[in-house]
Design an enzyme around this catalytic site. Structure first.
Site, PDB file in Angstrom:
ATOM      1  N   HIS A 166       0.858  -1.183   0.000  1.00 48.54           N
ATOM      2  CA  HIS A 166       0.000   0.000   0.000  1.00 48.54           C
ATOM      3  C   HIS A 166       0.894   1.232   0.000  1.00 48.54           C
ATOM      4  O   HIS A 166       1.749   1.386   0.868  1.00 48.54           O
ATOM      5  CB  HIS A 166      -0.894  -0.012   1.242  1.00 48.54           C
ATOM      6  CG  HIS A 166      -2.039   0.945   1.187  1.00 48.54           C
ATOM      7  ND1 HIS A 166      -1.867   2.310   1.141  1.00 48.54           N
ATOM      8  CD2 HIS A 166      -3.387   0.734   1.168  1.00 48.54           C
ATOM      9  CE1 HIS A 166      -3.047   2.901   1.102  1.00 48.54           C
ATOM     10  NE2 HIS A 166      -3.986   1.969   1.105  1.00 48.54           N
ATOM     11  N   ALA A 167       0.703   2.114  -0.974  1.00 52.05           N
ATOM     12  CA  ALA A 167       1.609   3.258  -1.121  1.00 52.05           C
ATOM     13  C   ALA A 167       1.388   4.341  -0.074  1.00 52.05           C
ATOM     14  O   ALA A 167       2.257   5.183   0.136  1.00 52.05           O
ATOM     15  CB  ALA A 167       1.451   3.857  -2.518  1.00 52.05           C
ATOM     16  N   ASP A 168       0.228   4.317   0.583  1.00 53.57           N
ATOM     17  CA  ASP A 168      -0.063   5.370   1.565  1.00 53.57           C
ATOM     18  C   ASP A 168      -0.818   4.766   2.750  1.00 53.57           C
ATOM     19  O   ASP A 168      -1.976   5.097   2.999  1.00 53.57           O
ATOM     20  CB  ASP A 168      -0.882   6.487   0.909  1.00 53.57           C
ATOM     21  CG  ASP A 168      -1.048   7.701   1.822  1.00 53.57           C
ATOM     22  OD1 ASP A 168      -0.261   7.828   2.781  1.00 53.57           O
ATOM     23  OD2 ASP A 168      -1.958   8.512   1.574  1.00 53.57           O
ATOM     24  N   LEU A 169      -0.137   3.886   3.462  1.00 48.50           N
ATOM     25  CA  LEU A 169      -0.771   3.205   4.588  1.00 48.50           C
ATOM     26  C   LEU A 169      -0.876   4.173   5.770  1.00 48.50           C
ATOM     27  O   LEU A 169       0.113   4.480   6.429  1.00 48.50           O
ATOM     28  CB  LEU A 169       0.045   1.971   4.979  1.00 48.50           C
ATOM     29  CG  LEU A 169      -0.564   1.088   6.071  1.00 48.50           C
ATOM     30  CD1 LEU A 169      -1.922   0.553   5.645  1.00 48.50           C
ATOM     31  CD2 LEU A 169       0.380  -0.068   6.409  1.00 48.50           C
ATOM     32  N   ASN A 173      -6.906   5.213   5.810  1.00 51.71           N
ATOM     33  CA  ASN A 173      -7.114   4.183   4.796  1.00 51.71           C
ATOM     34  C   ASN A 173      -7.343   2.794   5.374  1.00 51.71           C
ATOM     35  O   ASN A 173      -7.265   1.800   4.659  1.00 51.71           O
ATOM     36  CB  ASN A 173      -5.922   4.167   3.834  1.00 51.71           C
ATOM     37  CG  ASN A 173      -5.904   5.387   2.937  1.00 51.71           C
ATOM     38  OD1 ASN A 173      -6.955   5.949   2.627  1.00 51.71           O
ATOM     39  ND2 ASN A 173      -4.723   5.818   2.525  1.00 51.71           N
TER      40      ASN A 173
END
Length: 241
Positions: A166-169, A173
């Protein structure tokens, strides 16, 4: 997933025919849903998302927008490098992979890109996860405890074990319902060979998010013992299971 593509002179729509046998351009226009009385705006993400009542059920319509300094001059435009590399097509297909792996993420319904010269804009529609709070909201409401922290750790480990990065954990989110936790917003996410370096970087991003939202503001030691250690403990156990 039954992928179908509709192309026209300005772009293309990619959709799952198993969810909806037909998707047209109006699906990506909030005003079209508003005119039908089927639009409910909800804050979240860059510029917010729209909750829409579609023939496929209640869905989330998200327009891709840039963040940071680049947004001031690029806005919602992205450099065109091919249809399969658009943000929308990439995330749509990653969500299909996530579903095929039995992982709890949003169900992809449809996406599109619209091209103009060297640039494109993009949109994504997913099924709405009903009766959910973000982990950030749970934290603000005092509902984030050791048990929930462990569940979050297990959730992240399941994705990492499958190589889903996941690029933006962050705490916004992670969605929490009465019977399941979900990861959402997989823009720029991808499947990678499992490796400690990126997995730990993901975890540290989540930690920074929780700290930024005030999880450790009152008592750093309590945050470590009651939230972060349980999260990491369950993460490591699930990852090695």
């Amino acid at each position: 997933m039954q992928e179908r593509i509709r192309e026209d002179s300005t772009g293309a729509i990619l959709f799952d025919a198993a969810v909806s046998p037909q998707v047209d351009a109006d699906w990506f226009v909030p005003e079209a849903w508003r005119e039908r009385g089927a639009l409910r705006q909800q804050a979240g993400g860059r510029g917010g998302v729209a909750i829409i009542d579609t023939p496929a059920g209640e869905c989330v319509l998200r327009h891709y927008r840039r963040g940071g300094l680049v947004a001031s001059w690029m806005g919602d435009r992205y450099l065109w490098t091919g249809a399969d590399r658009t943000r929308s097509f990439s995330e749509f297909r990653l969500l299909g992979l996530i579903a095929s792996l039995g992982l709890p993420g949003p169900q992809a319904v449809a996406c599109r890109y619209q091209r103009s010269g060297l640039f494109y804009t993009a949109d994504l529609i997913t099924r709405r996860i009903a009766h959910a709070l973000t982990l950030a909201e749970c934290l603000a409401a005092g509902r984030l405890d050791s048990e929930m922290a462990e569940l979050v750790g297990a959730l992240v480990a399941r994705f990492h074990r499958a190589g889903i990065c996941h690029a933006d954990l962050n705490a916004h989110n992670v969605l929490v319902t009465s019977d399941e936790l979900y990861l959402i917003d997989f823009d720029r996410g991808r499947q990678r060979t499992p490796a400690e370096a990126w997995q730990q970087a993901n975890l540290l991003r989540l930690r920074r998010s929780l700290v930024k939202l005030g999880a450790a503001a009152q008592d750093q030691a309590a945050f470590e013992e009651q939230l972060w250690k349980p999260l990491v403990y369950r993460y490591e156990r699930t990852l090695s299971a």
